[in-house]
Design a protein around this motif. Structure first.
Motif, PDB file in Angstrom:
ATOM      1  N   ILE A  58       7.237 -15.065  25.049  1.00  0.00           N
ATOM      2  CA  ILE A  58       6.495 -14.973  23.966  1.00  0.00           C
ATOM      3  C   ILE A  58       7.324 -15.160  22.406  1.00  0.00           C
ATOM      4  O   ILE A  58       8.334 -14.782  22.594  1.00  0.00           O
ATOM      5  CB  ILE A  58       5.635 -13.380  23.689  1.00  0.00           C
ATOM      6  CG1 ILE A  58       6.818 -12.265  23.728  1.00  0.00           C
ATOM      7  CG2 ILE A  58       4.836 -13.306  24.993  1.00  0.00           C
ATOM      8  CD1 ILE A  58       6.291 -11.031  23.788  1.00  0.00           C
ATOM      9  N   THR A  59       6.474 -15.653  21.433  1.00  0.00           N
ATOM     10  CA  THR A  59       7.414 -15.749  20.369  1.00  0.00           C
ATOM     11  C   THR A  59       6.398 -15.785  19.039  1.00  0.00           C
ATOM     12  O   THR A  59       5.302 -15.913  19.143  1.00  0.00           O
ATOM     13  CB  THR A  59       7.510 -17.372  20.352  1.00  0.00           C
ATOM     14  OG1 THR A  59       8.649 -17.801  19.005  1.00  0.00           O
ATOM     15  CG2 THR A  59       6.771 -18.219  20.457  1.00  0.00           C
ATOM     16  N   ASN A  60       7.059 -15.286  17.955  1.00  0.00           N
ATOM     17  CA  ASN A  60       6.372 -15.112  16.708  1.00  0.00           C
ATOM     18  C   ASN A  60       6.774 -16.208  15.851  1.00  0.00           C
ATOM     19  O   ASN A  60       6.405 -16.358  14.712  1.00  0.00           O
ATOM     20  CB  ASN A  60       6.558 -13.813  15.950  1.00  0.00           C
ATOM     21  CG  ASN A  60       8.182 -13.635  15.685  1.00  0.00           C
ATOM     22  OD1 ASN A  60       9.001 -14.272  16.085  1.00  0.00           O
ATOM     23  ND2 ASN A  60       8.299 -12.842  14.862  1.00  0.00           N
ATOM     24  N   GLY A  84       2.302  -5.687  14.004  1.00  0.00           N
ATOM     25  CA  GLY A  84       1.926  -5.111  12.774  1.00  0.00           C
ATOM     26  C   GLY A  84       1.963  -3.454  12.861  1.00  0.00           C
ATOM     27  O   GLY A  84       2.971  -2.878  13.381  1.00  0.00           O
ATOM     28  N   THR A  85       1.339  -2.714  12.453  1.00  0.00           N
ATOM     29  CA  THR A  85       1.072  -1.417  12.191  1.00  0.00           C
ATOM     30  C   THR A  85      -0.092  -0.655  12.887  1.00  0.00           C
ATOM     31  O   THR A  85      -1.441  -1.408  12.255  1.00  0.00           O
ATOM     32  CB  THR A  85       1.408  -0.946  10.603  1.00  0.00           C
ATOM     33  OG1 THR A  85       2.368  -1.612  10.084  1.00  0.00           O
ATOM     34  CG2 THR A  85       1.299   0.478  10.274  1.00  0.00           C
ATOM     35  N   LEU A  86      -0.135   0.416  13.440  1.00  0.00           N
ATOM     36  CA  LEU A  86      -1.272   1.219  13.911  1.00  0.00           C
ATOM     37  C   LEU A  86      -1.751   2.330  13.067  1.00  0.00           C
ATOM     38  O   LEU A  86      -0.699   2.933  12.726  1.00  0.00           O
ATOM     39  CB  LEU A  86      -0.944   1.197  15.339  1.00  0.00           C
ATOM     40  CG  LEU A  86      -1.954   2.360  15.992  1.00  0.00           C
ATOM     41  CD1 LEU A  86      -3.148   1.457  16.062  1.00  0.00           C
ATOM     42  CD2 LEU A  86      -1.616   3.070  17.373  1.00  0.00           C
ATOM     43  N   PRO A 108       5.248  -0.407  16.408  1.00  0.00           N
ATOM     44  CA  PRO A 108       5.843  -0.624  17.705  1.00  0.00           C
ATOM     45  C   PRO A 108       6.554  -2.035  17.486  1.00  0.00           C
ATOM     46  O   PRO A 108       6.292  -3.131  16.718  1.00  0.00           O
ATOM     47  CB  PRO A 108       4.602  -1.223  18.623  1.00  0.00           C
ATOM     48  CG  PRO A 108       3.268  -1.261  17.775  1.00  0.00           C
ATOM     49  CD  PRO A 108       3.556  -0.526  16.363  1.00  0.00           C
ATOM     50  N   ASP A 109       7.707  -2.017  18.311  1.00  0.00           N
ATOM     51  CA  ASP A 109       8.644  -3.236  18.324  1.00  0.00           C
ATOM     52  C   ASP A 109       8.005  -4.341  18.988  1.00  0.00           C
ATOM     53  O   ASP A 109       8.226  -5.375  18.684  1.00  0.00           O
ATOM     54  CB  ASP A 109       9.844  -2.723  18.900  1.00  0.00           C
ATOM     55  CG  ASP A 109      10.757  -1.730  18.200  1.00  0.00           C
ATOM     56  OD1 ASP A 109      10.643  -1.674  16.859  1.00  0.00           O
ATOM     57  OD2 ASP A 109      11.580  -1.109  18.747  1.00  0.00           O
ATOM     58  N   GLU A 110       7.295  -4.154  19.921  1.00  0.00           N
ATOM     59  CA  GLU A 110       6.642  -5.033  20.965  1.00  0.00           C
ATOM     60  C   GLU A 110       5.252  -5.299  20.068  1.00  0.00           C
ATOM     61  O   GLU A 110       4.591  -4.621  19.680  1.00  0.00           O
ATOM     62  CB  GLU A 110       6.576  -4.726  22.462  1.00  0.00           C
ATOM     63  CG  GLU A 110       7.764  -4.182  22.911  1.00  0.00           C
ATOM     64  CD  GLU A 110       8.411  -5.600  23.042  1.00  0.00           C
ATOM     65  OE1 GLU A 110       8.064  -6.693  23.613  1.00  0.00           O
ATOM     66  OE2 GLU A 110       9.818  -5.342  22.942  1.00  0.00           O
ATOM     67  N   SER A 125       0.785  -8.332  10.986  1.00  0.00           N
ATOM     68  CA  SER A 125       1.426  -8.982  10.140  1.00  0.00           C
ATOM     69  C   SER A 125       1.958 -10.413  10.550  1.00  0.00           C
ATOM     70  O   SER A 125       2.600 -11.221   9.729  1.00  0.00           O
ATOM     71  CB  SER A 125       2.805  -8.246   9.566  1.00  0.00           C
ATOM     72  OG  SER A 125       3.367  -7.618  10.644  1.00  0.00           O
ATOM     73  N   GLN A 126       2.212 -10.467  11.919  1.00  0.00           N
ATOM     74  CA  GLN A 126       2.762 -11.778  12.527  1.00  0.00           C
ATOM     75  C   GLN A 126       1.897 -12.069  13.942  1.00  0.00           C
ATOM     76  O   GLN A 126       1.406 -11.061  14.612  1.00  0.00           O
ATOM     77  CB  GLN A 126       4.136 -11.537  12.961  1.00  0.00           C
ATOM     78  CG  GLN A 126       5.070 -11.596  11.827  1.00  0.00           C
ATOM     79  CD  GLN A 126       6.502 -11.316  12.251  1.00  0.00           C
ATOM     80  OE1 GLN A 126       6.784 -11.314  13.375  1.00  0.00           O
ATOM     81  NE2 GLN A 126       7.264 -10.854  11.264  1.00  0.00           N
TER      82      GLN A 126
END
Length: 240
Positions: free
Chosen positions: A141-143, A181-183, A197-199, A214-215
């Motif tokens: 997987i890649t951003n 992103g952010t939860l 989360p990092d993942e 955000s990504q």
């Protein structure tokens, strides 16, 4: 892929070396997705409301452009003016990707450097550093949005984490996977950040409705791995 600027070469901004000789320098190469100084997070005015399917995160003044094709809400960020080439202006913030520009390139599979279509006869070109991915340990997987053939070698040379010898993934298939992103959730004082989360969170996950992305992330499901020199040779053979 956030990289230092390309050394200047002919054409572009003019500078005078002496009274009789003038040269032109090309503007430094800066990836389209790079966030620039002056492009700041916009006021979020976020709220969680009850939707027919459960709690859902909204902007109070939400616009259809605030969500991606899968309906996920995106972090807002301002935009600097663009130059005559249609590229963002301002000092590059090398460690940051503009959320909307990253999403746009990843969603439409355009080159992260020049925003031109990234498809090639060999597939889509995704670059990763030697320590970033293990091609024998799926899923990959890649951003990082793909790059076009014109900018593959430049990205490999200029990005330190690629060490000038990146893994090149030639992907025939790279479906959307999810988002970083952010939860958010509701606390006693109202809206609050629950986790970052990092993942990446996969599309379809139960927390997606209250997630601020955000990504965007893609999964490489059909690919082969080559070196940057092999990539160049194969692309050259196609046009020979």
């Amino acid at each position: 892929m956030i990289c230092p600027p390309l050394p200047v070469s002919p054409f572009g901004e003019m500078r005078e070396k002496n009274r009789s000789v003038r040269t032109w320098t090309e503007p430094p190469l800066v990836p389209f997705i790079t966030q620039r100084e002056g492009e700041d997070a916009a006021p979020d005015n976020l709220i969680i409301l009850l939707h027919s399917s459960g709690p859902r995160l909204y902007y109070l003044d939400e616009d259809p452009r605030d969500r991606d094709l899968r309906g996920v809400l995106w972090a807002r960020c301002s935009f600097n003016p663009v130059d005559e080439r249609g590229q963002p202006t301002g000092t590059p913030q090398w460690k940051m990707m503009h959320p909307y520009r990253q999403m746009m390139c990843m969603q439409t599979m355009r080159c992260q450097v020049c925003q031109e279509p990234a498809r090639t006869p060999l597939g889509f070109i995704f670059l990763a550093g030697p320590k970033d991915q293990d091609p024998i340990q799926p899923p990959i997987i890649t951003n990082q949005p793909p790059v076009c053939p014109k900018h593959a070698r430049a990205a490999a040379k200029l990005c330190p984490h690629l060490e000038e010898d990146p893994l090149v993934f030639l992907a025939q298939s790279a479906p959307l996977y999810g988002v970083h992103g952010t939860l958010y959730g509701l606390g006693t004082d109202g809206l609050k950040v629950v986790a970052q989360p990092d993942e990446p969170l996969p599309y379809g996950h139960g927390n997606i409705p209250t997630f601020l992305a955000s990504q965007m992330v893609r999964r490489l499901s059909s690919f082969r791995v080559v070196g940057i020199d092999e990539l160049t040779q194969e692309l050259t053979a196609l046009i020979a």
